[in-house]
Each structure stands twice: as C-alpha cells, then as structure tokens.
Design a protein around this motif. Structure first.
Motif: not given
Length: 280
Positions: A11-22, A106-121
């Motif tokens: 799972f990946f999430a990319f949070p953004r805070l709507s209130d900078p004081s938080r 005070w948190t938005a997650r404009p992109l999040m969800g389930i991913f599949q691993p492709v490869r590790g190096y």
C-alpha cells in the motif's frame, strides 16, 4: 513466511496536510499510534514513512496529484494478501470508531492504494538480499512516481525494459544508493477537481523507490548532475508511451520525535530578525 521478495501487494499513500500548523500533531498520531498498531498486525510484513521536508521539496519536482504532498507511507502485506488487507482495513475502521483518527480533519491523500511489487535490486557493496533491503536502516529515499498510459502496450514495454536495464542499474551506481524496489499500481484512488476521491482508470502508476544510506539531498544532486547523459545515446523512451512524472526527488526517513521540519520561528521577535528562520 512472506517477505518483501514474496509479497504480492503493498500500500502506498501520499498525504498532504490542509492545515500547516498540524504537522507535529500528524506525526505524533502517526508515529505513536497509527503506525505501531499497523505493524502489530500479523498481516503486515513491514511499514515505513518518509517526509518531503522543505529542503527535499526544493531538490525535487511534483506535478498533478502529487504536486503538494508532504509525506509518503507504505506497508507490505503478508500472504494471503486479501485477508491481510481486510484485517488492515478493519483496524482503520476500529480506530475511527474509537476516536483515534484525528488526521481525517486536516489530512488529504490525493493518491493512495494497492500496488504490486515488480522487482528489487541491491548494490553489491550492501551484501544483503532484496528481501532484507526495506528493513535496512536508511537516511531516506529517492523516489520517482509516474503515470504511464497504455501500460500494456509495446511502447510501455520498451520503457519498462529501459528502466530495468538502464535507469535503475545507473541509479545503483550513485554513491549512497543501497538498493531499489519498483512497483506498479493495481487499485488506486486519486483526487478529483472537487476534492473527492475516485478510482484511477486508463493508466498505471509506477513507483521506483531507492533506499539511501547517505544524505538524501546529496544523492539527489548527484542524480541531477548525471541524468542528462544517461539517455544521450537513445531517444528518451518516456515520450513514446506518454509517461508523466508526478513526483521525483528525495524524502527523509522520519526519526522519533524529530518533527520540526516545518516549524517556523516568528521573525518579529526581540532579536530583530527581518525574515522567518527555520528552528534548529
């Protein structure tokens, strides 16, 4: 036992805070409540989180949904992944009912969800397996998140081949890069113009995540210096299949109780400073 090498879902999430004081409130909740509860689940193999601090933001780029994100989080799920993800979602519902989800205010997650691993190096100097790489202490990450149109077509295949044979091996040549994992989206939601979340359709999100054991800003600077020459011998493959970079740059590993990246000191104090200063 599932490891990152055998896991089929993250799972990946990319949070953004709507209130900078938080920012301090958000990090206290996430690091002292949310993350420990998630890691205690038998279906969570590993989890981590990074901050796109102001200095990291200036050293990278963001576009579209990820232009203004402040953090990045991920969890690896044990097999059977469907069951693990269900338990993980149930925990989220339980903590909400207990009044332990203040982030929702005070948190938005404009992109999040389930991913599949492709490869590790892994770089040979590190001498560990790709399965162990996420558990290895690191200073931060260098991440590339892009949207690829027609990810099942021949142009996209050529792009992915270039990543595997050229771009990622050359990333491993950078001083401070311990290893890399790549991922593709399976089921993600993105933020619409009205702020609501909707399923992504018609394209694929790719994540290339490099684990660092040196200063993230130094690695980013070295990458920027070297990258223009990497594709000099062939046309940039991203132009052929409509790849759009959503986020590129360094993020820092979050340390316990060290949450002062966004703190600002009042500039009109008794000392007489004219500009705000970052608190040391």
């Amino acid at each position: 036992m599932t490891t990152p090498l055998t896991a089929t879902r993250v799972f990946f999430a990319f949070p953004r805070l709507s209130d900078p004081s938080r920012h301090r409130d958000y990090n206290e909740w996430h690091q002292l409540d949310h993350r420990p509860e998630n890691l205690a689940l038998p279906g969570v193999v590993h989890g981590d989180r990074w901050v796109r601090s102001p200095d990291c933001r200036t050293a990278g780029t963001g576009d579209g949904w990820l232009r203004d994100v402040d953090y990045m989080a991920m969890y690896w799920f044990a097999e059977p992944a469907k069951q693990s993800i269900r338990q993980w979602k149930e925990l989220g519902d339980t903590t909400l009912q207990q009044g332990r989800r203040p982030d929702l205010r005070w948190t938005a997650r404009p992109l999040m969800g389930i991913f599949q691993p492709v490869r590790g190096y892994v770089h040979p100097r590190v001498r560990i397996s790709a399965a162990a790489l996420p558990f290895r202490p690191h200073t931060g990450i260098q991440v590339l998140v892009s949207e690829v149109e027609d990810a099942g077509g021949p142009e996209a295949e050529a792009l992915f081949d270039w990543y595997d044979r050229v771009r990622i091996p050359r990333m491993l040549e950078l001083p401070g890069v311990a290893g890399v994992w790549s991922f593709r989206s399976e089921a993600v939601t993105v933020e619409g113009a009205d702020g609501s979340l909707k399923p992504l359709s018609g394209s694929t999100i790719r994540v290339t995540l490099a684990y660092l054991d040196a200063d993230p800003l130094g690695v980013a600077a070295e990458l920027a210096a070297r990258e223009p020459g990497w594709t000099a011998a062939e046309p940039p493959p991203d132009l052929a299949c409509g790849e759009r970079v959503l986020l590129s740059g360094p993020l820092r590993t979050i340390q316990p109780w060290q949450w002062d990246w966004f703190d600002q000191q009042d500039s009109r104090d008794e000392v007489g400073f004219d500009e705000p200063r970052t608190r040391e």
